[in-house]
Write an enzyme that holds these catalytic residues in place. Structure first.
Site, PDB file in Angstrom:
ATOM      1  N   SER A  21       0.957  -1.204   0.133  1.00 20.06           N
ATOM      2  CA  SER A  21      -0.157  -0.012   0.100  1.00 20.06           C
ATOM      3  C   SER A  21       0.691   1.206  -0.170  1.00 20.06           C
ATOM      4  O   SER A  21       1.667   1.509  -0.848  1.00 20.06           O
ATOM      5  CB  SER A  21      -0.917  -0.126   1.212  1.00 20.06           C
ATOM      6  OG  SER A  21      -2.001   0.892   1.057  1.00 20.06           O
ATOM      7  N   ASP A  51      -5.646  -3.725  -2.833  1.00 29.41           N
ATOM      8  CA  ASP A  51      -4.399  -3.475  -1.780  1.00 29.41           C
ATOM      9  C   ASP A  51      -3.960  -4.826  -1.145  1.00 29.41           C
ATOM     10  O   ASP A  51      -4.469  -5.796  -0.946  1.00 29.41           O
ATOM     11  CB  ASP A  51      -5.165  -2.487  -0.642  1.00 29.41           C
ATOM     12  CG  ASP A  51      -4.084  -2.068   0.257  1.00 29.41           C
ATOM     13  OD1 ASP A  51      -2.919  -2.502   0.341  1.00 29.41           O
ATOM     14  OD2 ASP A  51      -4.286  -1.070   1.153  1.00 29.41           O
TER      15      ASP A  51
END
Length: 477
Positions: free
Chosen positions: A78, A235
């Protein structure tokens, strides 16, 4: 809205204690890993810590030193994947695109555009509650990601994963195949269908469920009849919010692959870090520009030399201990983005009152996302900590993390000037704290008795990183 503020001076510090040098048997055969957790705007915390590490390296090796010069692998999830990519991506002059300090500026300038604040109706109780409910059910996702995607594409362009100056590992999760995806330089250099644009990997690893849109793209290659490989990604925190073990597993895999290539051979093979090793015999010798593979080859050669002096039983035992040999010769710095203070925020009774919306949003937090991301990060930390301790090399592993975040600082998308400044302060405060280890029973980070500060530990790592780089330097000239 553009936010600007003065970045604290992180280039000076008290003189460091005398550094414990690397063992002679490890010199020139050490692999170095940097791992950065996910956490949205809280990426300011690891960026601040890395800016200090980079400043320490510059004190040793000069002002041009950059993080990417010293790590065999830079892994990130991320926001950590974004940092890893920006630090390792090349400019036109083949130097890193960003310094660590410039990553702080990147967040300060672009944070409010990535997570644009919405109008606050909390001062009108009934209207505020209705607005929060409407936002929860109508916003899919909360932010459109348009600015973030444009900025990533502008910065990284057509740079591929295989082009990075250090080997990167950027995590994502494929919702179509229901499996994690590790975009990494090792495989990208050999397998075209894994050599995505670095920008696509960054956009994918940042696609936090409910916050930013998922990212789908196709990668067309000349292999497999030219059929495109389809990626449908969110993600990487879904699988590994702390990518430390993902990076170490990939190193182990590469070590196994290289080991399989080694056959008996009569002549000597020159290694990158200097000197010769007999009987290395590679089908495909490591390219001279890849110091990571050369370090691995040196480790394997040392094992062969030791095994040759031992019994057959010892040799078999050595062959089974590939992972242990890798981890004993690895230096890992793992940096978290902080988690909320454990102040009994939730109880089982609270959870039992939640419907689906309650699990997704509660008092500005996202409990479901927070639960699995924090659990993932802590489990990886516990695993790595126990593994290094078991192998008797716990000093090779440094985890810098805090579990004391409160209020806005614990959010992944609070981009007010006050909060971003607070996140920088938290990063600087973490440097002054003692090195801590997570308690496997309580999950709380506890300072090591008589231990050093995180800043002093980083200083020691900086000297080891510099020493290892110098041992490899002659082969690059």
């Amino acid at each position: 809205m553009e936010v600007t503020m003065e970045i604290p001076d992180i280039t000076t510090a008290a003189p460091a204690p005398k550094t414990k040098p690397l063992p002679q048997t490890q010199k020139g055969r050490v692999l170095t890993v940097l791992s950065i957790d996910g956490g949205g705007i809280r990426g300011l915390i690891p960026a601040t810590i890395l800016a200090r590490l980079e400043a320490q390296l510059q004190e040793i090796d000069g002002k041009d030193a950059r993080i990417a010069d010293y790590f065999d692998v830079i892994a990130g999830t991320s926001t950590g994947g974004l940092i890893a990519s920006m630090l390792a991506a090349p400019r036109k002059d083949n130097r890193p695109l960003f310094s660590a300090k410039e990553m702080i500026e990147f967040y300060l300038t672009n944070g409010p555009k990535i997570f644009p604040p919405k109008r606050d109706w909390s001062w009108v109780p009934i209207l505020g509650s209705a607005k929060n409910l409407w936002d929860t059910v109508s916003d899919c996702p909360k932010y459109d990601g348009k600015f973030l995607h444009e900025e990533i594409n502008r910065r990284l362009g057509d740079t591929k994963v295989a082009d990075t100056l250090s080997n990167v590992v950027v995590t994502a999760f494929d919702v179509k195949r229901l499996q994690p995806v590790l975009f990494n330089t090792f495989q990208a250099q050999r397998e075209p269908h894994k050599n995505a644009r670095l920008a696509d990997a960054c956009i994918a690893t940042s696609a936090a469920p409910t916050y930013l849109p998922a990212h789908g793209f196709q990668l067309t290659t000349t292999s497999g009849g030219g059929e495109p490989h389809d990626f449908q990604l969110v993600d990487g925190g879904v699988a590994a919010n702390n990518p430390t073990m993902a990076a170490m597993s990939l190193l182990t895999k590469e070590m196994l692959r290289l080991r399989r290539q080694i056959k008996d051979r009569d002549d000597d093979v020159h290694l990158l870090h200097g000197g010769f090793v007999r009987r290395l015999g590679l089908h495909s010798p490591p390219p001279p520009e890849n110091p990571t593979m050369a370090a691995m080859a040196a480790m394997i050669a040392a094992e062969e030399e030791e095994a040759a002096k031992a019994s057959v039983h010892r040799m078999k035992k050595k062959a089974q201990g590939v992972e242990a040999s890798v981890y004993r010769n690895i230096l890992v710095i793992s940096i978290g983005t902080g988690i909320a203070k454990q102040a009994e925020k939730y109880t089982a009774a609270d959870c039992n009152k939640w419907n689906l919306l309650g699990w997704l949003k509660n008092d500005r937090f996202n409990p479901l996302i927070d639960f699995f991301s924090n659990a993932s990060a802590d489990m990886v930390d516990i695993h790595a900590e126990m593994l290094f301790e078991l192998l008797g090399c716990e000093e090779n592993y440094l985890r810098i993390q805090t579990d004391t975040l409160m209020g806005d600082a614990a959010l992944v998308d609070c981009v007010t000037k006050k909060n971003m400044e607070e996140l920088i302060n938290i990063g600087n405060d973490m440097l002054k704290e003692k090195v801590a280890r997570v308690n496997i029973d309580t999950g709380v980070y506890e300072a090591i008795d008589g231990g050093r500060t995180n800043e002093a530990a980083l200083e020691e790592f900086a000297r080891k990183l510099s020493e290892e780089r110098k041992l490899r330097q002659p082969a690059r000239e």
